[in-house]
Design an enzyme around this catalytic site. Sequence first.
Site, PDB file in Angstrom:
ATOM      1  N   HIS A 170     -76.705 -21.197-109.757  1.00  0.00           N
ATOM      2  CA  HIS A 170     -78.128 -21.421-109.996  1.00  0.00           C
ATOM      3  C   HIS A 170     -78.766 -20.350-110.867  1.00  0.00           C
ATOM      4  CE1 HIS A 170     -78.678 -24.872-107.277  1.00  0.00           C
ATOM      5  NE2 HIS A 170     -77.704 -24.316-106.589  1.00  0.00           N
TER       6      HIS A 170
ATOM      7  N   ASP B 172     -83.719 -16.878-117.075  1.00  0.00           N
ATOM      8  CA  ASP B 172     -83.789 -17.670-115.848  1.00  0.00           C
ATOM      9  C   ASP B 172     -82.787 -18.807-115.917  1.00  0.00           C
ATOM     10  OD1 ASP B 172     -84.896 -17.922-113.345  1.00  0.00           O
ATOM     11  OD2 ASP B 172     -86.946 -18.099-114.071  1.00  0.00           O
TER      12      ASP B 172
END
Length: 470
Positions: free
Chosen positions: A157, A365
Amino acid sequence: MSRLIVISNRVQPPKTGPGGNQGGLAVALLAALREQGGIWFGWSGETTEEFSGHINFQQGGGVTTATIDLEPQDVDEYYNGYANRTLWPLFHYRIDLTEFERDFGSGYRRVNQRFADTVRPLIEDDDLVWVHDYHLMPLGQELRDRGFRNRLGFFLHIPWPPARLLLSLPSHRKLVETLFAYDVVGFHTEDWLDSFRDYVTKQLGGTLGPNDTVTYEGRTIRAIAAPIGIETKEFEEAAAGNDARFARERMYMSSTGRSLIVGVDRLDYSKGLTERFLGYERFLQQNPERNGLVYMLQIAPPSREKVNTYQEIRANLDALSGRINGEYADIDWVPIRYVNKGFPRQTLAGIYRAARIGLVTPLRDGMNLVAKEYVAAQDPSDPGVLILSSFAGAAAQLKEAVLVNPYSAEELSDAIVKALEMPRAERIRRWEALIDNVRREDVFWWCDLFLAALRGDAGAEAAAREEERA
């Protein structure tokens, strides 16, 4: 149908009553578990004096969760240490903040072994097993070493770093080799997938094959890009609900007609909050005629407070926001409202809808679901503008956002001016393109896409890909 066994560092027990606050990942995994049956296994977040392997089972909403407690040394070395002081900064391109301690690596291996020993008896022969995130990369190999033969998937993730950075990690080769214990490995974007392939081919001597396959020393896996989404329908409904309406009215009453710029981020150096404050300060410097007409609300709940780096971030932002407010504030206006606590998702949905600008500017991110939540919360007849970092994984999908380089105060300042001056027709056009993607590629689409690959269901996966292209 085979059961699904989900394994992650932390487990979020299902909440069935009103006011539940599960994130998008939890919502998708809980839905998949309800559909297929199975167990969600992980750390409880609690400590015990001595690890016993005792499992605490809970049931609710048709889902079974199974949690274990860890020793304080485990938490210090595995979680605060290797996961969050070694892997997290390195994988977010912050080698200057990365700490390489032998004890951290030992704790990381020990906890992954404890996870494997504890969860292995819970898994039946035909279960699908889905492991999540950087905390548990070696878990697949630990399970294989214990005779595990089931289909086994892993999803990362966070970003996968370029090889030149990963090479700085002691035992980097051994860590990457453990991923070949899985059948499917997933990343949010093609960029992160390409970085993984580049490392495997150039550093391990692996080869690429058809249908996303990667082979190393006789072991072939599938490595795929599968961008996660949010539970769009539910979030849109939340934005129109009573809790969100109350939050929105609070924002309108407190703003006295000023345009709201909102940022919502966990307090972390990867989120670019210092750079965001400096970009906003540049906007105030260059546009004095707008002072008093806009304000920024930055919501930044603290995290990992036992890690020194995070204590420094908080102190720096406290000082920076105070300096900016001290220099630019007036008797009836404060340019930055800086809040160090979290809010329920229904409240956030109302704040997002009240905001003329959503400022989502991480330095790096894996995805950043706040960007998608901001889009889902907007009023279709008068939507706000999303300003999005080019270095967020979401930028690959949300191309109609105003994309910026978060390191540049000038670009951030210019983007704020552009968003404030953007005509309603253009705002609607951009939002319609954004919401189309957020609705189509939601968190359930993502979950179905990965699980189809894990099952080897080529037809279902092809259908999902076709829907993505449409």
